[in-house]
Each structure stands twice: as C-alpha cells, then as structure tokens.
Enzyme design. Sequence first.
Site, PDB file in Angstrom:
ATOM      1  N   TRP A  99       0.831  -1.215   0.000  1.00 50.05           N
ATOM      2  CA  TRP A  99       0.000   0.000   0.000  1.00 50.05           C
ATOM      3  C   TRP A  99       0.855   1.249   0.000  1.00 50.05           C
ATOM      4  CZ3 TRP A  99      -4.335  -0.884  -2.021  1.00 50.05           C
ATOM      5  CH2 TRP A  99      -4.981  -2.104  -1.809  1.00 50.05           C
ATOM      6  N   ASP A 180      -1.621   6.505   6.759  1.00 46.99           N
ATOM      7  CA  ASP A 180      -2.675   5.650   6.228  1.00 46.99           C
ATOM      8  C   ASP A 180      -2.976   4.597   7.290  1.00 46.99           C
ATOM      9  OD1 ASP A 180      -4.251   3.757   4.992  1.00 46.99           O
ATOM     10  OD2 ASP A 180      -2.866   3.332   3.347  1.00 46.99           O
ATOM     11  N   LYS A 204     -12.827  -1.775   7.122  1.00 49.32           N
ATOM     12  CA  LYS A 204     -12.201  -2.800   7.960  1.00 49.32           C
ATOM     13  C   LYS A 204     -12.640  -2.627   9.412  1.00 49.32           C
ATOM     14  CE  LYS A 204      -8.429  -2.513   4.665  1.00 49.32           C
ATOM     15  NZ  LYS A 204      -8.912  -3.502   3.730  1.00 49.32           N
TER      16      LYS A 204
HETATM   17  N1  PMP Z   1      -4.262   1.315   2.397  1.00 52.05           N
HETATM   18  C1  PMP Z   1      -4.329   0.171   3.115  1.00 52.05           C
HETATM   19  C2  PMP Z   1      -3.391  -0.014   4.276  1.00 52.05           C
HETATM   20  C3  PMP Z   1      -5.261  -0.806   2.757  1.00 52.05           C
HETATM   21  O1  PMP Z   1      -5.339  -1.940   3.461  1.00 52.05           O
HETATM   22  C4  PMP Z   1      -6.120  -0.587   1.664  1.00 52.05           C
HETATM   23  C5  PMP Z   1      -7.178  -1.574   1.252  1.00 52.05           C
HETATM   24  N2  PMP Z   1      -6.995  -2.858   1.594  1.00 52.05           N
HETATM   25  C6  PMP Z   1      -5.986   0.604   0.946  1.00 52.05           C
HETATM   26  C7  PMP Z   1      -5.063   1.531   1.359  1.00 52.05           C
HETATM   27  C8  PMP Z   1      -6.860   0.891  -0.244  1.00 52.05           C
HETATM   28  O2  PMP Z   1      -8.111   1.164   0.236  1.00 52.05           O
HETATM   29  P1  PMP Z   1      -9.386   1.345  -0.705  1.00 52.05           P
HETATM   30  O3  PMP Z   1      -9.744  -0.009  -1.190  1.00 52.05           O
HETATM   31  O4  PMP Z   1     -10.384   1.939   0.254  1.00 52.05           O
HETATM   32  O5  PMP Z   1      -9.028   2.268  -1.794  1.00 52.05           O
END
Ligand code: PMP
Length: 369
Positions: A99, A180, A204
């Site tokens: 991420w 994040d 989550k």
């Molecule tokens: N950052 C992290 C740490 C994530 O776990 C995720 C999704 N699993 C995201 C960003 C992306 O999130 P989204 O699907 O809401 O765009």
Amino acid sequence: MNFNAGPAALPLAALDRAREELLDFEGSGMSVMEHSHRGKVYEKVHSEATALVAELLGTPLDTWDVLFVQGGASMAFAQIPMNFLGPNMTADYVVTGAWGEKAVAEARTIKALGGGEPHVAASTKGADKSYVRVPKQEELTLTPNAAYLHVTSNETIHGVEYAVGPEMPFPKAAVPIVVDMSSDILGRRVDASQFDMIYAGAQKNIGPSGVTIVALKKEMTARGRKDIPTIFQYRTVAENQSLYNTPPTFAIYLVRNTLTWLKSEGGVAAIEARNRKKAAAIYAAIDGSGGFYRCPVEPACRSIMNVVWRLPTAELEETFVKEASAQRMVGLKGHRAVGGIRASIYNAAELSWCEALAAFMKDFAKRYG
Ligand code: PMP
C-alpha cells in the site's frame, strides 16, 4: 467466522440496528438512505458519526477537521499529493508494503502533472521482494522542509504493523506526518497528536466500503492547494462539513452504528485488549507448531489486525483453506500478491473465532505435520 481482509466483518449489533431501522428510520416513515442529506433527520446521523470518529480517534473538532470522503484510501493516495505536494516541494514516504508502494506511485503521477517530488525515505522491501518489518528511525533519510512524511500504520497484505510494541515506534519528523490507518484505525490506542493527518477506508474497522475517514489538523487543511479542482480540495469538504456534494449517507449511517457499538464495548482501550488477545491466540498456534507454520514478519512488527503465515507447501495451504472453510471459517487465503494464509481479525472479529481458528490450526498440524 469471517476473516476477510476488507470489506470485513461488521459487528452484529451494528447490522441488527440497521435491520430494525431500515424501513422506518426514527418514525420518519422511510429509510435513512431516502432522506435528504440536507434534512434534519440525516443531519443528526451525520454529525453523530463525525463526533464519534473525533472522540474515539482523539482528534477534537476544535483543532481537527474530521471528514467523510469517497474514493477509498486509494483516492487519498492521489488526493494527498494533489493537495500538499506543490511544485518544487518534496514529500517523504516510508514504504513498508504494497500500500505504501501504491501511495508513492500515485504521488509520482502528480509530479508528472506539475507537482513536487516524492522521495522514498525508507523502504523495507527485502531481496525476495517481501516486507517483514518497519524501519527504525535511524534508517530514514528525511528531507528537511518536506511537505509531509507519509507512513502506513499497518500493511494489510504483509501483516506488518508500526508501533505494536515500544521497540518500533512511529517515525518522528519535523514536518507534518500523514498516516494511512486503513487497516488498524481504532483497533488500538494511538496518540493522534503525533500526526497531522490520519486517513482510512472504512471497510475494515469502521463500517462498510464507500466512505473514507480523513482527519486533518486544521492548519493542514489550510495548507492545501487552492488551484486544484474544488472537489479534490480537502478544504472544500471541511468547509462544508462533508456535505459539499451528496455524501454516501447509508455508509456514514453504518459508521455511526459501528462506532456506537465500539463505544458501548468500552471504547478503544477495551477493543485493543481484546484485539491483542485475539492475535496472541493465533501467533501462539503458529509459534507452537514446531515450524509447521511460519510467520515471516519480525516479532516486533507483527500485526494485531492481519496475521499472516505460511505452511510447508502451497498445496497444504490450499488444503488448509478448504478444510477451514468446511468449518465455517472464511477469508483465510492470503493476498494474491503474496500467497500463504492471512487471518484478518479487525474489531468485529470475535475472540471465540480466533480461538476456534487456533484450535483448528493445532489439529491440522497434527494431521499433516
Ligand atoms: N491502504 C491500506 C493499508 C489498505 O489496506 C487498503 C485496502 N486494503 C488501501 C489503502 C486501499 O483502500 P481502498 O480499497 O479503500 O481504496
């Protein structure tokens, strides 16, 4: 027993309440999602949800803006550099997983559009392309006067989390820190004041997908560029209390239900104690398996939200997932990018599920080990 990584399990109490209120919200004769987002009925839900985020996260509304934004955390990857990484600026990124990589990649696209330069202040990617830890402070190459430092609190795919214990604290920097927290927000106590911006997709720990929680110190909001499209400016969202355009009202309503539940359970401290017990049960099953199960993550960085491990072969991993599913444990297959097994045990996942999983792991190891 839902171990999905996201969208993930929601607390039964939040869903039950939604079912009860679905057709006739507070005697209004219609569901909450049919109400005008500018009407009194919805407005109450909206401000209650905002206040709950602020209270539980520790981001008081006199000094912080707490926003509901759409587009997921992925849109924030682009929106953050759009707002804060102007021409001739640099932003530092700590990369501890997939991420964080995506966040940097989006910042590079903003540079290509005339923005500043993202700089990787540290990456813990191993020779085999895996991530098993967060960096120590002394490993960071920080840029003086960077626009911000970006960190991923919990790398969902690799099960690598910052500041699980005191050995690997969040980084310190003289510049604003943006975090994040998509996969561990409100899963444990974290001092919010060390950050200037906290964001997370809701799906989550906070509610369903479709809404992103963004908390920014008001100075941070004010620092945002004014020459980007209005809809992408965090300022616009803040000035309009997340009602600049039509918000995802039902998702925000479910955030309200989920956080009301969290509070009734004793708040973040109580949920953290339970989360640590849940994770400990699974890690004990891994560590006590005599090497049959192997968690690649360094102990000080082992996530209490996403527990990842391997079995001796990919075939055994497949059998494990199949047999677990027959016992009503779903969502255990590791992310397609890394394979293996992953149990995502966010706030709504119950301790009894983790204990059942640990017992299943012991039995499986006995039969196949
Ligand atoms: N950052 C992290 C740490 C994530 O776990 C995720 C999704 N699993 C995201 C960003 C992306 O999130 P989204 O699907 O809401 O765009």
